[in-house]
Motif scaffolding. Structure first.
Motif, PDB file in Angstrom:
ATOM      1  N   HIS A  13      -7.212  -1.179  -4.957  1.00 29.74           N
ATOM      2  CA  HIS A  13      -6.158  -2.075  -4.441  1.00 29.74           C
ATOM      3  C   HIS A  13      -6.143  -1.979  -2.916  1.00 29.74           C
ATOM      4  N   HIS A  15      -5.780  -4.459   0.960  1.00 29.45           N
ATOM      5  CA  HIS A  15      -5.596  -5.725   1.691  1.00 29.45           C
ATOM      6  C   HIS A  15      -6.572  -5.721   2.867  1.00 29.45           C
ATOM      7  N   MET A  39      -7.008  -7.762  -2.423  1.00 26.75           N
ATOM      8  CA  MET A  39      -5.804  -8.527  -2.742  1.00 26.75           C
ATOM      9  C   MET A  39      -5.892  -9.946  -2.165  1.00 26.75           C
ATOM     10  N   HIS A 177       0.327   0.304  -7.140  1.00 25.72           N
ATOM     11  CA  HIS A 177       1.082   1.140  -6.186  1.00 25.72           C
ATOM     12  C   HIS A 177       2.435   1.595  -6.737  1.00 25.72           C
ATOM     13  N   ASP A 250      -3.661   0.497  -1.274  1.00 23.80           N
ATOM     14  CA  ASP A 250      -2.725  -0.508  -0.757  1.00 23.80           C
ATOM     15  C   ASP A 250      -2.751  -0.540   0.776  1.00 23.80           C
TER      16      ASP A 250
HETATM   17 ZN    ZN Z   1      -0.759  -4.253  -1.932  1.00 25.20          ZN
END
Ligand code: ZN
Ligand code: NCD
Length: 349
Positions: A13, A15, A39, A177, A250
């Motif tokens: 996961h 970004h 993402m 998350h 994340d």
């Molecule tokens: Zn995220």
């Protein structure tokens, strides 16, 4: 133990953003991870296979292939909207480059305005995901104004997630998350095919770290850090050896101006030092022997992908974490900026 060699991890996961930011985000993660689940919350979001393939091309062009990163693979996700049709799902599931569909409740977090306003009308779409075995990746927070921000994850499980995993018994679901003991308990006792990712910040910090003695905007992410007992439950889950819990950073860069602002953005940047962060937690829990399962085994096992065949070595050697990182014209303050980290990645390849 001052040195540990493990199978090269993956980040389930992350970004990566777009445009000028890609140069750093992609290469920071590719330095320690072989694959990353990307993402789709760009503006506008990644909504179709076509969008995902075009974004993937931009990501792969930002990869510097001269530094042992050449095997890096971006695993793409689609952004679930009220308009995502079963046909969109079937096309995505047929592509080897798409590994999931992301559910953001509308308004839950950064760039989630296009998110889902209700799941009722999306049932045929979820049924298509179940039939094609395309996992649903969930930002698990309700957005109702009257639900306290610290309760939003627990209420989401009760109102939305628990009924969803019952109604679609073969749908694979990742609660992303996770931040609470409620999530740990839910995922632990859920049926097979339900898993969770855990970030470094939720293992390292609780809400006191963010709020006592002054507000620290660089610890603000969503779902928000919770009280200590939740951090302890997440740590226990991460080191438990339960294959339902695996690594997802994340990592989410926001420029320093947008974090240090009257209404600051949510997100912590960790891609530059994720393994040192996780190694520190596992060492504190006397569970370094469980790090490889969490970082490198359980994720691919869940997603039905082969485990990596490369290795990385982590050494226990203090290093100063940078105060700031440059992203083209912009600057990002990463997690634990200016602090001493106990571990560093020695070699990857
Ligand atoms: Zn995220
Ligand atoms: C993420 C972002 O900035 O894109 N922010 C965050 O606080 N985690 C979005 C998200 O994953 O919720």
């Amino acid at each position: 133990m001052s040195r540990i060699t493990i199978t090269k991890p993956d980040d389930w996961h992350i970004h990566l953003r777009d445009g000028a930011m890609l140069e750093r985000t992609v290469n920071d993660v590719a330095a320690w991870a072989n694959r990353a689940v990307v993402m789709p919350n760009l503006t506008p979001p990644v909504k179709t296979l076509e969008d995902a393939l075009a974004y993937r091309d931009r990501i792969m062009s930002a990869l510097k292939t001269d530094s042992g990163n050449s095997e890096f693979e971006a695993l793409m996700t689609l952004y679930l909207t009220d308009a995502t049709s079963p046909e969109i799902i079937e096309a995505a599931a047929a592509s080897p480059f798409v590994c999931g569909v992301k559910l953001y409740p509308a308004g839950a977090t950064t760039n989630s305005a296009a998110g889902v306003t209700g799941l009722e009308a999306l049932k045929p779409t979820l049924a298509a995901m179940e039939a094609c075995d395309l996992p649903l990746l969930v930002h698990g927070e309700v957005t109702d104004h009257d639900i306290d921000i610290f309760d939003r994850e627990a209420v989401f499980i009760e109102r939305t997630l628990a009924p969803l995993v019952d109604e679609f018994p073969k749908l694979r679901v990742v609660l992303e998350h996770i931040t609470t003991k409620d999530s740990v308990d839910f995922v632990t006792s859920a049926r097979n095919g339900v898993a969770a990712t855990i970030t470094p910040q939720h293992l390292l910090f609780d809400r006191n770290d963010m709020l006592v003695g002054g507000i620290r905007p660089h610890l603000f992410c969503l779902p928000i850090l919770k009280r200590r007992l939740h951090k302890e439950a997440l740590r226990a889950a991460a080191v438990s050896g339960n294959p339902k819990f695996f690594l997802g950073t994340d990592s989410a860069p926001h420029t320093v101006e947008t974090k240090e602002a009257p209404c600051g953005c949510a997100g912590c940047y960790t891609a530059h030092a994720a393994m040192p962060f996780y190694a520190e937690v596992f060492e504190e829990e006397a569970a370094l022997d469980k790090l490889e399962d969490f970082a490198s085994h359980f994720g691919p096992d869940f997603y039905g992908k082969p485990r990596n065949t490369e290795y990385i070595t982590l050494v226990k050697e203090e290093q100063l974490s940078p105060m700031s990182l440059s992203f083209g014209e912009s600057t990002v303050t990463p997690l634990r900026a200016g602090e001493t980290l106990a571990w560093r990645v020695e070699t990857a390849g």
